[in-house]
Design a protein around this motif. Sequence first.
Motif, PDB file in Angstrom:
ATOM      1  N   GLN A   1      -2.539  -2.093 -12.369  1.00  0.00           N
ATOM      2  CA  GLN A   1      -3.681  -2.412 -11.321  1.00  0.00           C
ATOM      3  C   GLN A   1      -4.898  -2.502 -12.492  1.00  0.00           C
ATOM      4  O   GLN A   1      -5.724  -3.360 -12.111  1.00  0.00           O
ATOM      5  CB  GLN A   1      -3.716  -1.329 -10.555  1.00  0.00           C
TER       6      GLN A   1
ATOM      7  N   THR B   1      -4.474  -6.013 -14.543  1.00  0.00           N
ATOM      8  CA  THR B   1      -4.092  -7.143 -13.600  1.00  0.00           C
ATOM      9  C   THR B   1      -4.910  -7.111 -12.144  1.00  0.00           C
ATOM     10  O   THR B   1      -4.976  -8.123 -11.668  1.00  0.00           O
ATOM     11  CB  THR B   1      -2.654  -7.716 -13.348  1.00  0.00           C
TER      12      THR B   1
ATOM     13  N   VAL C   1      -3.824  -7.797  -7.472  1.00  0.00           N
ATOM     14  CA  VAL C   1      -2.851  -8.662  -6.740  1.00  0.00           C
ATOM     15  C   VAL C   1      -1.402  -8.319  -7.523  1.00  0.00           C
ATOM     16  O   VAL C   1      -0.319  -8.617  -6.893  1.00  0.00           O
ATOM     17  CB  VAL C   1      -3.192 -10.028  -7.313  1.00  0.00           C
TER      18      VAL C   1
ATOM     19  N   GLY D   1       0.051  -5.657  -6.073  1.00  0.00           N
ATOM     20  CA  GLY D   1       0.488  -5.598  -4.556  1.00  0.00           C
ATOM     21  C   GLY D   1       1.898  -6.489  -4.842  1.00  0.00           C
ATOM     22  O   GLY D   1       2.939  -5.683  -3.719  1.00  0.00           O
TER      23      GLY D   1
ATOM     24  N   TYR E   1     -11.496  -1.411  -0.379  1.00  0.00           N
ATOM     25  CA  TYR E   1     -11.210  -2.759  -0.790  1.00  0.00           C
ATOM     26  C   TYR E   1     -12.188  -3.705  -0.057  1.00  0.00           C
ATOM     27  O   TYR E   1     -12.256  -4.895  -0.166  1.00  0.00           O
ATOM     28  CB  TYR E   1      -9.707  -3.269  -0.393  1.00  0.00           C
TER      29      TYR E   1
ATOM     30  N   ILE F   1      -9.623 -12.144  -3.100  1.00  0.00           N
ATOM     31  CA  ILE F   1      -8.834 -11.379  -3.654  1.00  0.00           C
ATOM     32  C   ILE F   1      -8.181 -10.331  -2.848  1.00  0.00           C
ATOM     33  O   ILE F   1      -6.951 -10.062  -2.885  1.00  0.00           O
ATOM     34  CB  ILE F   1      -9.589 -10.331  -4.790  1.00  0.00           C
ATOM     35  N   THR F   2      -8.660  -9.922  -1.843  1.00  0.00           N
ATOM     36  CA  THR F   2      -7.911  -9.037  -0.704  1.00  0.00           C
ATOM     37  C   THR F   2      -6.751 -10.056   0.096  1.00  0.00           C
ATOM     38  O   THR F   2      -5.834  -9.335   0.316  1.00  0.00           O
ATOM     39  CB  THR F   2      -8.837  -8.489   0.295  1.00  0.00           C
TER      40      THR F   2
ATOM     41  N   ALA G   1      -5.575 -12.555  -1.318  1.00  0.00           N
ATOM     42  CA  ALA G   1      -4.292 -12.765  -2.237  1.00  0.00           C
ATOM     43  C   ALA G   1      -3.319 -11.567  -2.343  1.00  0.00           C
ATOM     44  O   ALA G   1      -2.147 -11.366  -2.572  1.00  0.00           O
ATOM     45  CB  ALA G   1      -4.588 -12.948  -3.408  1.00  0.00           C
ATOM     46  N   MET G   2      -4.093 -10.380  -2.415  1.00  0.00           N
ATOM     47  CA  MET G   2      -3.348  -9.145  -2.550  1.00  0.00           C
ATOM     48  C   MET G   2      -2.297  -8.793  -1.424  1.00  0.00           C
ATOM     49  O   MET G   2      -1.263  -8.537  -1.474  1.00  0.00           O
ATOM     50  CB  MET G   2      -4.409  -8.070  -2.521  1.00  0.00           C
TER      51      MET G   2
ATOM     52  N   ALA H   1       0.786 -10.934  -1.704  1.00  0.00           N
ATOM     53  CA  ALA H   1       1.382 -10.578  -2.694  1.00  0.00           C
ATOM     54  C   ALA H   1       2.445  -9.275  -1.899  1.00  0.00           C
ATOM     55  O   ALA H   1       3.499  -9.031  -2.257  1.00  0.00           O
ATOM     56  CB  ALA H   1       0.744 -10.021  -3.929  1.00  0.00           C
TER      57      ALA H   1
END
Lengths: 202, 259
Positions: free
Chosen positions: A37, A40, A43, A46, A140, A147-148, A150-151, A154
């Motif tokens: 984390q 990267t 994500v 995740g 978050y 980004i959330t 994509a997270m 994942a």
Amino acid sequence: MKSPTKLNLREIVVMASISVVFGVLYLGWIFLGQIVQGVTGPVGHGLMTGFWIMASIVCAYIIRKPGVALIAEMIAAGTEILVGSVSAGSVLILGFTQGLGAELALALFLYRSYRLPVLMLSGMFGTLANFITIYFMYGYSQYSSVITGAMLGAMLLSGAFLAGWGSKAIADSLSRTGVLDNFTLGKVRRQQRMEKNALSQD
Amino acid sequence: MLDRYQRNSHFLQQVNPTLKLASLLMVIFFMVMVFDPLTPLILLMITIAGVSILGGISLRFLLMILLPFSVFAFSFIWINVVFPDERGETILFTIGGLAVAKENLMVGLSLGLRSLVFASWSLLFVLTTEPTKLMLSLIQHCKLPPRFGYGMMAAYRFLPLFRQELKQVRAAHRIRGLGEAWGLGARLTETKRYMIPLMASAIRKAERVAIAMESKGFDGSRDRSFYYVVPWTRNDAAYAVGLGVLYGGLVLLRAQSGG
């Protein structure tokens, strides 16, 4: 086997020891996850989350009784705390919500179906619950929704494959060693073998 | 190391584990509403000071644990700067065409500090609580069914055995020429190879222990006697009052500064 849904002591201790093993593995995974984390972002992290639902699904798949997924995850979280985790507080809450998520998916099928798609759904519910929890716990909501999103994607992927498929693979190879013969999974497997043998003799 | 801290007789070690667990959850629920960097910073300082003074834990040891954790905390700062929900207006400076806004930096700092606050409270709990005392306290005060409590304690006792077992499995694999793993990929397949034998033996052991427990008359019922009783004492009242003062003070401070 007095009542079909209540857990007996043998099942509790076995479930606890499986969860304890996972609890220790989780600790190593948390350490790895924090580095991932840090480098990267959420994500990459995740993609790793599914691993934390494994105790739930392995135990539920083996014992097949209501409540097993939740309790197993709580025990794994408890182990992390007993061994000494830096994230004891968040682990405790996460263990509860992850277990609850996984449990919910199994409850939807009335604890009757433990086929692969159901287990994958259970893993996805678990990671979804995980997502909702850390969304609030670590704030978050302050990030852009790209980004959330994509997270979340994942995490769901990880829940389906790592948690769902991975747990089933582990439990199945455990059952091949014969140690699970006294548990529901072992009995189901034996039944299948006998039916197969009966067919091949005809 | 952990053992020695858990057993010494400072104030925090005397507080009932149930109460400490509750305070750990409390700090998480409190911090969820906070997005400024000052509150978590103050709370973090107070917690670290509290753990080291009231728990008798050396400051160096505490910081040594928290240092690697700050890599994780740092991720909150850079992600908030690069991918914020809405970009702030006060631009401080730009790195390679990326504007760094003060607002985003502050929120990132707050979230990073928040994760450190969680870590410090977790340490408060973990470093001052004996596992057995925690389980007994949960059974005696939180209505945890003894079947689960003692079942879990039994499983927890296997941990040192697992380490020994792992050594054996590793030696057995090596003697059959599987060799040692080098690199990350090989490590992963190696873990997979160890996992099944380890868990199989864990399950076997657990079954035996359960049968032994039952044969000695453990029926998991609630009306049983305890050799160790975890009582509520004056320390617990002091701890609760301390928490009240701490959070009261923080809320007041936040109200004053308008945050």
